[in-house]
Design an enzyme around this catalytic site. Structure first.
Site, mmCIF file in Angstrom:
data_model
loop_
_atom_site.group_PDB
_atom_site.id
_atom_site.type_symbol
_atom_site.label_atom_id
_atom_site.label_comp_id
_atom_site.label_asym_id
_atom_site.label_seq_id
_atom_site.Cartn_x
_atom_site.Cartn_y
_atom_site.Cartn_z
ATOM 1 N N TRP A 48 0.840 -1.076 -0.213
ATOM 2 C CA TRP A 48 0.035 0.035 0.136
ATOM 3 C C TRP A 48 0.914 1.365 -0.179
ATOM 4 C CZ3 TRP A 48 -4.048 1.530 -2.316
ATOM 5 C CH2 TRP A 48 -4.795 2.394 -1.693
ATOM 6 N N SER A 55 -9.920 -0.084 -2.030
ATOM 7 C CA SER A 55 -8.842 0.061 -2.873
ATOM 8 C C SER A 55 -7.631 -1.163 -2.684
ATOM 9 C CB SER A 55 -8.155 1.437 -2.853
ATOM 10 O OG SER A 55 -7.804 1.499 -1.499
ATOM 11 N N LYS A 80 -14.037 -3.909 9.005
ATOM 12 C CA LYS A 80 -14.346 -4.713 7.905
ATOM 13 C C LYS A 80 -13.369 -5.936 7.602
ATOM 14 C CE LYS A 80 -11.099 -3.139 5.022
ATOM 15 N NZ LYS A 80 -9.949 -3.974 4.594
ATOM 16 N N ARG A 132 -6.096 -10.045 1.679
ATOM 17 C CA ARG A 132 -5.424 -11.141 2.243
ATOM 18 C C ARG A 132 -5.909 -11.459 3.637
ATOM 19 N NH1 ARG A 132 -0.769 -6.792 4.241
ATOM 20 N NH2 ARG A 132 -1.373 -6.308 2.056
ATOM 21 N N ASN A 133 -7.241 -10.473 4.124
ATOM 22 C CA ASN A 133 -8.071 -11.083 5.247
ATOM 23 C C ASN A 133 -8.930 -11.971 4.843
ATOM 24 O OD1 ASN A 133 -7.458 -9.224 7.654
ATOM 25 N ND2 ASN A 133 -7.433 -7.648 5.748
ATOM 26 N N GLU A 172 -4.280 -7.754 9.241
ATOM 27 C CA GLU A 172 -4.741 -6.653 9.942
ATOM 28 C C GLU A 172 -5.784 -7.448 11.015
ATOM 29 O OE1 GLU A 172 -3.262 -4.499 11.296
ATOM 30 O OE2 GLU A 172 -2.299 -3.010 9.693
#
Length: 311
Positions: free
Chosen positions: A10, A116, A169, A233-234, A259
């Site tokens: 990012w 994004s 989220k 990735r989550n 995260e």
């Protein structure tokens, strides 16, 4: 000139899109291997020397949320845009409260969030995000500075909502991945994500956000993206858990910071402290941290007392 903390995907993507506007970027990372992957745009300079921040008035933070408190001391008296999404696991604070606690002035603090993926930005595909603010005048200046035709930035005076939507989220994206990985069907996945939005709103309002913010880009927009795409990735982490991988095995396979794994623990602790009914968050926590089986977790969710949908 902009100083970017973090040369992960990012941080690299943000440096790339801003450098295309001929804005000089200095991107910092403690890991030289990360810096070796930074875009080779002519306006980007990479460094492992944190003292170079002194030459910049605007800082973008794009590092894992759990590391933010370690670098905020370098950012005092500067305008900072936090582009990280999470809740600190040790203090249970979102990135806004974390920054304020470490001496960042409200008028200098901004949060950038929305649906994004870094790889979309690096491929020059269109994205839209929201910049949360306390100081509207500065926010409008920053909006003009960082926006471009393919990188559209809106503004919002609900900075807490922008921060919390992006954080919570991730937990729901893990849950969505678990449902898919366990083969529970698309109907169950849709129901979970919808109820997940309800849970996001409940937590957000309790922590000082406005409900309407969660119906925007940083809420339902980001939730839709990360809960449905395997680029997330989550979501991928959840898929692996649904396929009977342990959290340790899943984290090792992802090879990136997830995260939502840490945010799940923080939100669960908040729910216990405040006696909150957060069934999805609690179910994900018990699977990730207490080794509850997915079958038992699902049975626990589905056997809850029937109620009005709006309750």
């Amino acid at each position: 000139m902009i100083f970017v903390f973090g040369a992960g995907k990012w941080g690299n993507a943000l440096s790339y899109v801003l450098s295309k506007k001929n804005i000089p970027i200095t991107i910092y990372d403690i890991n030289e291997r990360n810096l070796s992957k930074v875009s080779s745009q002519k306006h980007i300079k990479s460094t492992t020397d944190i003292s170079e921040i002194s030459r910049h008035n605007l800082v973008i933070i794009a590092i894992p949320t759990q590391s933010i408190k370690d670098i905020l001391g370098y950012c005092k008296e500067k305008d900072i845009i936090i582009a990280s999404k999470g809740i600190d696991i040790s203090t249970h604070k979102d990135v806004v409260d974390l920054a304020l606690e470490h001496g960042i002035k409200k008028e200098n603090l901004f949060v950038l969030s929305g649906p994004s993926f870094a790889e979309d930005v690096l491929k020059d595909l269109p994205v839209a995000l929201t910049l949360g603010y306390f100081n509207k005048e500065k926010a409008l200046n920053l909006q003009n500075l960082i926006s471009s035709p393919l990188f559209r930035v809106y503004t919002s005076n609900d900075i807490k909502g922008i921060a919390l939507g992006g954080a919570i989220k991730n937990v729901m994206a893990i849950a969505s991945g678990i449902v898919e990985g366990a083969g529970l069907g698309e109907s169950a996945q849709a129901a979970l994500v919808t109820r997940g939005l309800k849970e996001m709103i409940k937590i957000g309002k309790l922590m000082g956000a406005k409900e309407k913010t969660f119906y925007g880009l940083s809420g339902v927009g980001d939730l839709f993206l990360t809960a449905n795409s395997n680029k997330s990735r989550n979501k991928r982490f959840g898929l692996l858990i649904g396929r009977k991988k342990t959290p340790k095995e899943a984290l090792e396979e992802i090879k990136e910071v997830v995260e939502g794994y840490y945010t799940t623990k923080a939100l669960y602790d908040i729910a216990v402290e405040r006696n909150l009914d957060l069934p999805i968050t609690k179910a994900v926590y018990k699977v990730l941290y207490e080794n509850m089986s997915i079958e038992d977790s699902m049975n626990s969710l589905l056997s809850r007392e029937l109620k009005e949908e709006d309750d």
